[in-house]
Design a protein around this motif. Structure first.
Motif, PDB file in Angstrom:
ATOM      1  N   GLU A 207     -66.785 -35.935  19.066  1.00  0.00           N
ATOM      2  CA  GLU A 207     -66.726 -34.768  18.167  1.00  0.00           C
ATOM      3  C   GLU A 207     -66.024 -35.049  16.850  1.00  0.00           C
ATOM      4  OE1 GLU A 207     -65.022 -31.815  20.886  1.00  0.00           O
ATOM      5  OE2 GLU A 207     -66.990 -30.865  20.875  1.00  0.00           O
TER       6      GLU A 207
ATOM      7  N   GLU B 239     -67.007 -32.103   9.731  1.00  0.00           N
ATOM      8  CA  GLU B 239     -67.766 -30.986   9.163  1.00  0.00           C
ATOM      9  C   GLU B 239     -66.917 -29.727   9.098  1.00  0.00           C
ATOM     10  OE1 GLU B 239     -71.438 -29.995  11.029  1.00  0.00           O
ATOM     11  OE2 GLU B 239     -72.317 -31.955  10.608  1.00  0.00           O
ATOM     12  N   MET B 240     -66.163 -29.482  10.183  1.00  0.00           N
ATOM     13  CA  MET B 240     -65.350 -28.265  10.201  1.00  0.00           C
ATOM     14  C   MET B 240     -64.164 -28.366   9.244  1.00  0.00           C
ATOM     15  SD  MET B 240     -66.677 -25.889  11.835  1.00  0.00           S
ATOM     16  CE  MET B 240     -65.291 -24.763  11.707  1.00  0.00           C
ATOM     17  N   MET B 241     -63.805 -29.614   8.860  1.00  0.00           N
ATOM     18  CA  MET B 241     -62.762 -29.755   7.834  1.00  0.00           C
ATOM     19  C   MET B 241     -63.394 -29.762   6.449  1.00  0.00           C
ATOM     20  SD  MET B 241     -59.947 -32.447   9.223  1.00  0.00           S
ATOM     21  CE  MET B 241     -60.988 -33.593  10.081  1.00  0.00           C
ATOM     22  N   ALA B 242     -64.660 -29.344   6.385  1.00  0.00           N
ATOM     23  CA  ALA B 242     -65.377 -29.269   5.112  1.00  0.00           C
ATOM     24  C   ALA B 242     -65.526 -30.644   4.465  1.00  0.00           C
ATOM     25  CB  ALA B 242     -64.712 -28.289   4.155  1.00  0.00           C
TER      26      ALA B 242
ATOM     27  N   ARG C 195     -69.152 -22.644  17.153  1.00  0.00           N
ATOM     28  CA  ARG C 195     -69.958 -23.413  16.200  1.00  0.00           C
ATOM     29  C   ARG C 195     -70.790 -22.499  15.317  1.00  0.00           C
ATOM     30  NH1 ARG C 195     -69.878 -28.883  17.027  1.00  0.00           N
ATOM     31  NH2 ARG C 195     -68.992 -29.492  19.015  1.00  0.00           N
TER      32      ARG C 195
ATOM     33  N   GLY D 294     -68.439 -21.206  12.753  1.00  0.00           N
ATOM     34  CA  GLY D 294     -68.150 -22.250  11.774  1.00  0.00           C
ATOM     35  C   GLY D 294     -69.362 -22.645  10.951  1.00  0.00           C
TER      36      GLY D 294
ATOM     37  N   ARG E  20     -65.299 -23.101   5.142  1.00  0.00           N
ATOM     38  CA  ARG E  20     -64.672 -23.852   6.238  1.00  0.00           C
ATOM     39  C   ARG E  20     -63.258 -24.305   5.893  1.00  0.00           C
ATOM     40  NH1 ARG E  20     -69.655 -27.687   7.817  1.00  0.00           N
ATOM     41  NH2 ARG E  20     -70.917 -26.159   8.904  1.00  0.00           N
ATOM     42  N   LYS E  21     -62.972 -24.434   4.587  1.00  0.00           N
ATOM     43  CA  LYS E  21     -61.607 -24.810   4.228  1.00  0.00           C
ATOM     44  C   LYS E  21     -60.633 -23.718   4.650  1.00  0.00           C
ATOM     45  CE  LYS E  21     -63.017 -27.534   0.276  1.00  0.00           C
ATOM     46  NZ  LYS E  21     -63.080 -27.597  -1.179  1.00  0.00           N
TER      47      LYS E  21
ATOM     48  N   MET F  57     -61.002 -22.106   7.508  1.00  0.00           N
ATOM     49  CA  MET F  57     -60.994 -22.031   8.975  1.00  0.00           C
ATOM     50  C   MET F  57     -60.482 -23.369   9.500  1.00  0.00           C
ATOM     51  SD  MET F  57     -64.890 -20.927   9.712  1.00  0.00           S
ATOM     52  CE  MET F  57     -65.725 -19.684   8.764  1.00  0.00           C
TER      53      MET F  57
ATOM     54  N   MET G  39     -60.315 -25.716  13.037  1.00  0.00           N
ATOM     55  CA  MET G  39     -60.883 -25.694  14.386  1.00  0.00           C
ATOM     56  C   MET G  39     -60.205 -26.748  15.229  1.00  0.00           C
ATOM     57  SD  MET G  39     -64.625 -25.235  15.703  1.00  0.00           S
ATOM     58  CE  MET G  39     -65.258 -25.725  17.283  1.00  0.00           C
TER      59      MET G  39
ATOM     60  N   PHE H  16     -60.701 -28.888  18.397  1.00  0.00           N
ATOM     61  CA  PHE H  16     -61.723 -29.275  19.366  1.00  0.00           C
ATOM     62  C   PHE H  16     -61.094 -29.572  20.715  1.00  0.00           C
ATOM     63  CE2 PHE H  16     -63.888 -29.719  15.454  1.00  0.00           C
ATOM     64  CZ  PHE H  16     -65.216 -29.520  15.736  1.00  0.00           C
TER      65      PHE H  16
ATOM     66  N   ARG I 198     -53.278 -30.836  12.175  1.00  0.00           N
ATOM     67  CA  ARG I 198     -54.306 -31.118  11.179  1.00  0.00           C
ATOM     68  C   ARG I 198     -55.090 -29.847  10.829  1.00  0.00           C
ATOM     69  NH1 ARG I 198     -59.098 -35.195  12.771  1.00  0.00           N
ATOM     70  NH2 ARG I 198     -59.689 -33.425  14.059  1.00  0.00           N
TER      71      ARG I 198
ATOM     72  N   LEU J 134     -59.886 -21.612  15.145  1.00  0.00           N
ATOM     73  CA  LEU J 134     -60.749 -21.484  16.305  1.00  0.00           C
ATOM     74  C   LEU J 134     -60.308 -22.525  17.333  1.00  0.00           C
ATOM     75  CD1 LEU J 134     -64.055 -21.522  14.214  1.00  0.00           C
ATOM     76  CD2 LEU J 134     -62.870 -19.496  15.052  1.00  0.00           C
TER      77      LEU J 134
ATOM     78  N   ASP K  29     -61.074 -24.362  20.804  1.00  0.00           N
ATOM     79  CA  ASP K  29     -62.117 -24.595  21.798  1.00  0.00           C
ATOM     80  C   ASP K  29     -61.478 -25.145  23.073  1.00  0.00           C
ATOM     81  OD1 ASP K  29     -64.411 -25.037  23.148  1.00  0.00           O
ATOM     82  OD2 ASP K  29     -65.136 -26.684  21.890  1.00  0.00           O
TER      83      ASP K  29
END
Lengths: 259, 278
Positions: free
Chosen positions: A126, A132-135, B54, B57, B86-87, B89, B91, B93, B159, B169, B171
């Motif tokens: 992942e 991607e989620m960190m842009a 997802r 996001g 997204r900046k 949010m 996430m 994992f 992070r 978010l 998970d």
């Protein structure tokens, strides 16, 4: 019978679908290249891991290939009393063909498989999703530097391969079999043409570099994110790259030296 | 009943429908993520909880329905806009998803270096502050492979909050954790939510942990929201779904048996074993 046709059709479609995805990925990579300009470090790091770390296998293989060429060439040439031409034979074989092709095959095994496995595992764990989620676009941040690094490294590695090969041939021909040293070098200088031979060899290795890293990066990115999927992708990289390089080599040789 | 909150929810999901490989994952889901709250989304495995994150996001696009983040439609946002959103949010994992080729410090510094032009000295201060918040300032030189699962998640959490997002978010943050690191994570999620003024969305099936820190719980099953409310309300509710899930009953609305043909007929039919042996 119908099942067979159906299967054939499905496989055919699958091939084209993958080809399409690979092309789209290439377009994405190329359109993101400008973002690397202000950050050359990203590319340099990758040149180190795909290029510099492949040096040992390239140098060792190049030496042996050159030595074998020297031995075989001498045995054939000596029958015609033409052993003075050994330098030309060794240099032309290496610069035109063996340098780019063998380097590309070794590159697929050493660097291509590593690229695929690395990217595939980043996907499986992942890390690509996390980027991607960190842009951060993984294609620009992860794939593009690796692609460019392979493209830059391949001609350099091929040049090194050819150079040490010529030295290997010199060692066997001149050192062990007694070919005249002056003839070895001077005939080589005389007969190897910068444009026809050297440049064409460089063009070949640029093309191989492009194809080899494209395949490696795509297979990694497209891998099924499981251990089995990554292992399959790695195998595919080596197989497809080898086939593509050999096929492409024929096409390029025909175009360059055909007439 | 529902907590009083006059503010517009941070995320509103309406009539969300999503299908994967022909299987319906969501079938008209409506839910709200309220600002400043910890919202838990629970449900049996395979109900698409991770898929929901997802979708929020913007990594997946739904077939139908709307997902709004601060009133902005995520499902129709272009790529550039999506990256901007997204900046805001973070996430976390399931396994942290730390970048394995850099150490803890560089991992936390990564989003700052990618998205800001801050001088390295300031990045250092920020990274140390984030690491201090998760209690791992001393581990900054370690590589991800040297961390335990719980530590990796805490680094990933540092992070995720590096860019001071509005929402995080999570998970399955508790899966596979020992009781101590589970306790640490539970406390961290709650305290970070309070101290940083975050909004947290927590996807989990660890009932006790998730319920203990959630302000509001949605229970998903079969592609729908089958029950919702605060933890107490759900324990009290007469919903069979809620009762089966919260009490861990093997049979109920979620059947014990995977759909199969008639048992006796299946036994007499034979076939597969011989095929496999051949």
């Amino acid at each position: 019978m119908l099942d067979l046709l159906q299967n054939l059709g499905r496989r055919g479609l699958g091939v084209f679908e993958r080809l399409g995805r690979a092309s789209l990925l290439l377009v994405q990579i190329l359109s993101g290249l400008h973002t690397l300009l202000p950050r050359p470090r990203l590319v340099i790091q990758q040149v180190f891991s795909v290029g510099v770390l492949s040096l040992v296998i390239i140098v060792v293989s190049g030496t042996f290939v050159g030595m074998v060429l020297g031995l075989q060439g001498y045995n054939t040439l000596v029958d015609f009393g033409a052993e003075e031409s050994l330098g030309v034979v060794v240099a032309l074989s290496l610069v035109r063909e063996l340098g780019p092709v063998v380097t590309a095959l070794l590159f697929a095994g050493r660097a291509g498989s590593a690229l695929t496995a690395e990217i595939g595992l980043m996907k499986a764990t992942e890390q690509l999703s996390a980027l991607e989620m960190m842009a951060v676009d993984p294609v620009r941040r992860v794939l593009a530097p690796r692609f460019i690094a392979g493209f830059i490294s391949m001609p350099l590695l091929a040049a090194i391969f050819s150079a040490v090969g010529v030295l290997g041939g010199y060692f066997v021909g001149v050192g062990l079999l007694g070919v005249d040293e002056g003839a070895y070098w001077s005939q080589m200088q005389d007969k190897v043409d910068l444009y026809d031979d050297v440049y064409n060899g460089v063009i070949k290795s640029l093309a191989f570099g492009w194809v080899a890293t494209w395949i490696a990066v795509f297979e990694g990115h497209d891998a099924v994110p499981t251990s089995e999927g990554v292992s399959r992708a790695t195998t595919r990289t080596v197989v497809y790259t080898s086939l593509a390089v050999l096929g492409l080599d024929f096409v390029l040789t025909a175009l360059m030296f055909g007439d | 009943m529902q907590q009083q909150d006059n503010d517009e929810p941070l995320v509103t999901i309406r009539d969300l429908t999503f299908r994967r490989d022909g299987r319906v994952i969501f079938d008209g889901v409506d839910l709200d993520i309220r600002r400043g709250r910890v919202t838990a989304i629970m449900g049996p495995s395979g109900t698409g909880k991770t898929t929901l994150l997802r979708l929020v996001g913007g990594q997946l696009r739904p077939e139908r329905g709307s997902i709004r983040f601060e009133g902005e439609e995520i499902t129709r946002a272009g790529r550039g806009r999506l990256y901007e959103l997204r900046k805001r949010m973070g996430m976390l994992f399931q396994n942290g998803a730390l970048l394995t080729d850099m150490n803890v410090y560089d991992n936390v510094a990564f989003p700052l270096r990618e998205h800001t032009d801050l001088p390295e000295a300031m990045i250092r201060d920020l990274v140390l502050m984030k690491l201090e918040a998760v209690g791992l300032r001393g581990a900054r030189r370690l590589m991800p492979s040297q961390l335990s699962g719980g530590m990796a998640r805490r680094v990933a959490l540092a992070r995720a909050i590096a860019l001071d997002p509005d929402m995080i978010l999570y998970d399955e943050p508790f899966t596979g954790q020992d009781p101590i690191s589970m306790g640490v994570l539970v406390r961290l999620i709650r305290t970070l939510n309070e101290s940083l003024g975050l909004t947290s969305v927590l996807v989990s099936h660890d009932i006790a942990e998730a319920a203990s820190i959630s302000d509001y719980i949605y229970l998903l099953a079969g592609g729908r929201v089958v029950a919702q409310g605060t933890a107490d309300e759900l324990y009290e509710s007469d919903s069979q779904w809620a009762q089966q899930f919260l009490k861990g009953l093997p049979d109920g609305p979620v059947p014990f048996h995977y759909p199969a043909p008639d048992y006796a007929g299946d036994l007499l039919a034979g076939g597969e074993g011989r095929e496999a042996a051949a």
